[in-house]
Design a protein around this motif. Structure first.
Motif, PDB file in Angstrom:
ATOM      1  N   GLY A 268     -13.968  25.246  66.000  1.00  0.00           N
ATOM      2  CA  GLY A 268     -13.647  24.218  66.698  1.00  0.00           C
ATOM      3  C   GLY A 268     -12.343  23.673  66.303  1.00  0.00           C
ATOM      4  N   ARG A 269     -12.220  23.286  65.149  1.00  0.00           N
ATOM      5  CA  ARG A 269     -11.462  22.575  63.750  1.00  0.00           C
ATOM      6  C   ARG A 269     -10.223  22.808  63.842  1.00  0.00           C
ATOM      7  NH1 ARG A 269     -16.083  22.279  58.787  1.00  0.00           N
ATOM      8  NH2 ARG A 269     -17.612  21.863  59.712  1.00  0.00           N
ATOM      9  N   THR A 270     -10.026  24.171  64.279  1.00  0.00           N
ATOM     10  CA  THR A 270      -8.444  24.465  64.169  1.00  0.00           C
ATOM     11  C   THR A 270      -7.826  24.931  65.623  1.00  0.00           C
ATOM     12  OG1 THR A 270      -8.863  26.874  63.490  1.00  0.00           O
ATOM     13  CG2 THR A 270      -7.850  24.528  61.548  1.00  0.00           C
ATOM     14  N   ARG A 271      -6.538  24.920  66.276  1.00  0.00           N
ATOM     15  CA  ARG A 271      -6.007  25.966  67.442  1.00  0.00           C
ATOM     16  C   ARG A 271      -7.315  27.177  67.451  1.00  0.00           C
ATOM     17  NH1 ARG A 271      -0.388  26.879  69.215  1.00  0.00           N
ATOM     18  NH2 ARG A 271      -0.960  27.700  70.918  1.00  0.00           N
ATOM     19  N   PHE A 272      -7.275  28.145  66.062  1.00  0.00           N
ATOM     20  CA  PHE A 272      -7.524  29.689  66.343  1.00  0.00           C
ATOM     21  C   PHE A 272      -8.222  29.212  65.518  1.00  0.00           C
ATOM     22  CE2 PHE A 272      -2.814  29.749  67.622  1.00  0.00           C
ATOM     23  CZ  PHE A 272      -2.919  29.884  68.648  1.00  0.00           C
ATOM     24  N   ASP A 273      -9.551  30.175  65.511  1.00  0.00           N
ATOM     25  CA  ASP A 273     -10.850  30.076  64.834  1.00  0.00           C
ATOM     26  C   ASP A 273      -9.972  30.735  63.399  1.00  0.00           C
ATOM     27  OD1 ASP A 273     -12.793  28.041  66.202  1.00  0.00           O
ATOM     28  OD2 ASP A 273     -13.079  29.702  66.867  1.00  0.00           O
ATOM     29  N   SER A 274      -9.754  32.153  63.561  1.00  0.00           N
ATOM     30  CA  SER A 274      -9.012  33.199  63.157  1.00  0.00           C
ATOM     31  C   SER A 274      -8.308  33.476  63.730  1.00  0.00           C
ATOM     32  CB  SER A 274     -10.449  34.032  62.815  1.00  0.00           C
ATOM     33  OG  SER A 274     -10.626  35.007  63.834  1.00  0.00           O
ATOM     34  N   LEU A 275      -7.172  33.972  62.115  1.00  0.00           N
ATOM     35  CA  LEU A 275      -5.454  35.396  63.092  1.00  0.00           C
ATOM     36  C   LEU A 275      -5.933  36.677  62.243  1.00  0.00           C
ATOM     37  CD1 LEU A 275      -3.009  32.971  62.837  1.00  0.00           C
ATOM     38  CD2 LEU A 275      -4.031  33.622  64.984  1.00  0.00           C
ATOM     39  N   GLU A 276      -5.867  37.482  63.560  1.00  0.00           N
ATOM     40  CA  GLU A 276      -6.529  39.187  63.078  1.00  0.00           C
ATOM     41  C   GLU A 276      -4.533  39.845  63.249  1.00  0.00           C
ATOM     42  OE1 GLU A 276      -9.545  36.910  63.555  1.00  0.00           O
ATOM     43  OE2 GLU A 276      -8.649  37.904  65.448  1.00  0.00           O
ATOM     44  N   LEU A 277      -3.903  39.639  62.096  1.00  0.00           N
ATOM     45  CA  LEU A 277      -2.927  40.554  62.061  1.00  0.00           C
ATOM     46  C   LEU A 277      -2.579  41.756  61.150  1.00  0.00           C
ATOM     47  CD1 LEU A 277      -1.036  36.776  60.336  1.00  0.00           C
ATOM     48  CD2 LEU A 277      -2.052  37.479  62.808  1.00  0.00           C
ATOM     49  N   GLY A 278      -1.520  42.333  61.476  1.00  0.00           N
ATOM     50  CA  GLY A 278      -1.198  44.035  60.675  1.00  0.00           C
ATOM     51  C   GLY A 278       0.043  44.277  60.844  1.00  0.00           C
ATOM     52  N   CYS A 279       0.519  45.209  60.041  1.00  0.00           N
ATOM     53  CA  CYS A 279       1.616  45.839  60.321  1.00  0.00           C
ATOM     54  C   CYS A 279       1.885  47.211  61.687  1.00  0.00           C
ATOM     55  CB  CYS A 279       2.406  46.757  59.430  1.00  0.00           C
ATOM     56  SG  CYS A 279       3.068  44.720  58.524  1.00  0.00           S
ATOM     57  N   GLU A 280       0.245  47.184  61.513  1.00  0.00           N
ATOM     58  CA  GLU A 280       0.292  48.527  62.904  1.00  0.00           C
ATOM     59  C   GLU A 280      -0.583  48.667  64.201  1.00  0.00           C
ATOM     60  OE1 GLU A 280       1.374  51.907  59.741  1.00  0.00           O
ATOM     61  OE2 GLU A 280      -0.876  51.702  60.372  1.00  0.00           O
ATOM     62  N   GLY A 281      -0.444  48.799  64.904  1.00  0.00           N
ATOM     63  CA  GLY A 281      -1.209  48.426  66.149  1.00  0.00           C
ATOM     64  C   GLY A 281      -2.826  48.795  65.874  1.00  0.00           C
ATOM     65  N   SER A 282      -3.706  48.372  66.364  1.00  0.00           N
ATOM     66  CA  SER A 282      -4.950  48.094  66.511  1.00  0.00           C
ATOM     67  C   SER A 282      -5.231  49.606  67.045  1.00  0.00           C
ATOM     68  CB  SER A 282      -5.724  47.550  67.277  1.00  0.00           C
ATOM     69  OG  SER A 282      -5.717  46.131  66.591  1.00  0.00           O
ATOM     70  N   MET A 283      -6.399  50.773  66.504  1.00  0.00           N
ATOM     71  CA  MET A 283      -6.970  51.665  67.463  1.00  0.00           C
ATOM     72  C   MET A 283      -7.805  51.945  68.199  1.00  0.00           C
ATOM     73  SD  MET A 283      -5.333  54.381  65.173  1.00  0.00           S
ATOM     74  CE  MET A 283      -6.327  54.221  63.098  1.00  0.00           C
ATOM     75  N   GLY A 284      -8.143  52.458  69.838  1.00  0.00           N
ATOM     76  CA  GLY A 284      -8.885  52.633  69.857  1.00  0.00           C
ATOM     77  C   GLY A 284     -10.692  53.569  70.014  1.00  0.00           C
ATOM     78  N   THR A 285     -11.018  54.339  70.805  1.00  0.00           N
ATOM     79  CA  THR A 285     -11.547  55.386  70.815  1.00  0.00           C
ATOM     80  C   THR A 285     -11.191  56.630  70.232  1.00  0.00           C
ATOM     81  OG1 THR A 285     -11.814  55.454  72.941  1.00  0.00           O
ATOM     82  CG2 THR A 285     -13.319  53.651  71.849  1.00  0.00           C
TER      83      THR A 285
ATOM     84  N   ALA B  92      -7.498  33.997  58.487  1.00  0.00           N
ATOM     85  CA  ALA B  92      -7.012  34.883  58.619  1.00  0.00           C
ATOM     86  C   ALA B  92      -6.998  36.472  57.782  1.00  0.00           C
ATOM     87  CB  ALA B  92      -5.406  34.389  58.049  1.00  0.00           C
ATOM     88  N   THR B  93      -7.090  37.375  58.771  1.00  0.00           N
ATOM     89  CA  THR B  93      -6.489  38.801  58.262  1.00  0.00           C
ATOM     90  C   THR B  93      -5.697  38.894  58.238  1.00  0.00           C
ATOM     91  OG1 THR B  93      -7.557  39.647  59.920  1.00  0.00           O
ATOM     92  CG2 THR B  93      -9.618  39.102  58.333  1.00  0.00           C
ATOM     93  N   MET B  94      -5.355  40.426  57.110  1.00  0.00           N
ATOM     94  CA  MET B  94      -3.460  41.242  57.222  1.00  0.00           C
ATOM     95  C   MET B  94      -4.208  42.720  57.100  1.00  0.00           C
ATOM     96  SD  MET B  94      -0.525  41.143  58.037  1.00  0.00           S
ATOM     97  CE  MET B  94       0.609  41.973  57.472  1.00  0.00           C
ATOM     98  N   MET B  95      -3.888  43.554  57.824  1.00  0.00           N
ATOM     99  CA  MET B  95      -4.130  44.498  56.982  1.00  0.00           C
ATOM    100  C   MET B  95      -2.394  45.079  56.514  1.00  0.00           C
ATOM    101  SD  MET B  95      -6.579  46.956  60.005  1.00  0.00           S
ATOM    102  CE  MET B  95      -7.057  48.356  58.383  1.00  0.00           C
ATOM    103  N   TRP B  96      -2.453  45.190  56.006  1.00  0.00           N
ATOM    104  CA  TRP B  96      -0.757  46.295  55.115  1.00  0.00           C
ATOM    105  C   TRP B  96      -0.333  47.243  56.006  1.00  0.00           C
ATOM    106  CZ3 TRP B  96       1.898  44.426  50.152  1.00  0.00           C
ATOM    107  CH2 TRP B  96       1.338  42.921  50.180  1.00  0.00           C
ATOM    108  N   ALA B  97      -1.364  48.281  56.953  1.00  0.00           N
ATOM    109  CA  ALA B  97      -1.124  49.522  57.243  1.00  0.00           C
ATOM    110  C   ALA B  97      -2.814  49.570  57.856  1.00  0.00           C
ATOM    111  CB  ALA B  97      -0.027  50.239  56.319  1.00  0.00           C
TER     112      ALA B  97
END
Length: 449
Positions: A142-159, A304-309
């Motif tokens: 609640g202290r910022t617009r986004f509580d966190s940002l999850e970033l990367g250079c490749e998309g998330s994968m599923g099951t 923030a988190t940043m997966m370089w790949a």
């Protein structure tokens, strides 16, 4: 000096541009309290690199490198050495097999920020643990617009299986909001930009946003008059910060406009165009890091988190002259040419990390810089890609000097210390009431005299 509300924005034709931290905005409401007792807020970013490193040329040895020496693959950080610490001796026990057999890549990424041993499954019954970034995000909610940002250079994968019986979701995510819920990351720079700066909601705003994209005009052109009015009420120091911020934002917009031009150039191709990404990985990485920096600078998020790949990525690096895939090269088995390829990739990672640290250090904030008010952790949960080991991990720390962190040395931590101990210390520094996390056994001092 004129006082403004912290959420002050410049608005025009459906565009909202968040401002950098200015002295005139220090009189904040309690809803946007600092995460520490400093004048300016403290942020934290976690950066993940896949496939480990070539450890013999990356991990410092106390009897060889001492407290200040750099290994060959860390030489690119030399210009920022006084702002960076190399931490040796930290382990991730829960990334090991522990009876589950192969699958070190999936365990590496899923354990990196959770310090938890993931359930081995390729189905939907995934389970790891809540990640350190999300513990921080909840503490600051609640202290910022986004509580966190999850970033990367490749998309998330599923099951579905990706690594020896482990679901792909483990390899494509490092942030977990709960043990069975990963936090999907954004890898499209234009989508991230829109999320941060062009969140038009009303029909009028959407029409204005369409006009902006159609005419290729800068977002900043729409707020020029508001900016002039606002600047007239600022002190000299704040005007300088605002000018630097606007110039940085123009640079980001110019990079995104290059992507738009690429779209137009390929519009006649008779197949559906993939998601918009820079063709060159270096450009993509830099743009995502620059956008994360602006998100910190404008106080839209403090975590923030940043997966370089993604873990196990087999991305080639043709712009470095490395045509073979990253994962393939990491299993070099002593082949000299393959080792040289992985060393080239690791040096590139060090170069880009140093560039990022240098850019954050140039952004003024309070009596220091944005970097001084940001803790940055960089590393992997695999030590050596050829060995798939999880002891003595490659970890760098930077920034946070406003919170008492000291840098410029190699810190050798004895006795197979859990990386989770460092996480506990970082969470406490961010104001989270945490005494234990994952397999932690205590804390680690973040300061050095």
């Amino acid at each position: 000096m004129t006082s403004f509300d912290r959420r002050t924005v410049l608005q025009g034709l459906g565009t909202a541009v968040m401002l950098p931290w200015l002295e005139c905005l220090n009189k904040s409401s309690s809803a946007f309290a600092m995460s520490s007792n400093t004048t300016n807020p403290l942020r934290t970013a976690f950066m993940f690199i896949p496939n480990g490193v070539h450890a013999p040329d990356w991990i410092p040895q106390k009897d060889v490198h001492g407290s200040d020496g750099l290994t060959p693959l860390l030489e690119p950080i030399a210009p920022q050495r006084h702002r960076i610490s190399v931490l040796s001796g930290l382990d991730h026990h829960n990334a090991k097999a522990l009876g589950d057999g192969p699958g070190d890549h999936a365990r590496s990424s899923s354990c990196f920020l959770t310090a938890a041993h993931p359930r081995k499954t390729s189905g939907e019954d995934i389970e790891a643990g809540i990640s350190v970034d999300q513990v921080m995000a909840k503490a600051l909610s609640g202290r910022t617009r986004f509580d966190s940002l999850e970033l990367g250079c490749e998309g998330s994968m599923g099951t579905g299986g990706c690594d020896s019986g482990y679901a792909c979701v483990y390899s494509g995510n490092i942030s977990w909001s709960s043990p069975d819920r990963p936090s999907p990351k954004e890898s499209n720079p234009r989508a991230l930009y829109d999320r941060l700066f062009a969140a038009a909601q009303t029909p009028e705003a959407k029409r204005a946003q369409t006009e902006r994209f159609m005419t290729r005009r800068s977002v900043l052109d729409f707020v020029r008059e508001d900016a002039k009015y606002f600047e007239s009420k600022l002190g000299a120091g704040d005007r300088h910060r605002l000018d630097e911020y606007f110039e940085g934002l123009r640079g980001v917009e110019r990079q995104i406009s290059y992507l738009d031009q690429a779209e137009l150039a390929t519009s006649g191709v008779p197949f559906e165009r993939p998601s918009v990404h820079p063709e060159n990985y270096r450009d993509h990485l830099r743009l995502m890091l620059d956008l994360m920096t602006v998100a910190f600078q404008t106080d839209q998020t403090r975590i923030a988190t940043m997966m370089w790949a993604n873990e196990g990525t087999n991305r080639p690096f043709p712009f470095l002259g490395v045509k073979e895939g990253h994962h393939h090269l990491s299993h070099h088995k002593g082949d000299a040419s393959m080792i040289e390829g992985i060393r080239t990739i690791n040096r590139f990672q060090s170069e880009e990390f140093a560039r990022f640290i240098g850019r954050m250090a140039k952004i003024p904030e309070g009596e220091g810089s944005l970097l001084d008010h940001s803790m940055i952790l960089f590393g992997s949960a695999i030590r050596d890609g050829n060995r798939h080991d999880h002891d003595d991990l490659p970890i760098l720390m930077a920034g946070g000097e406003a919170a008492g962190l000291k840098h410029g040395h190699n810190q050798y931590i004895e006795g197979k210390t859990p990386l989770a101990n460092l996480f506990v210390s970082m969470m406490q520094t961010m104001g989270a009431e945490v005494d234990a996390f994952g397999d932690s056994t205590g804390t680690i001092s973040l300061s050095r005299s």
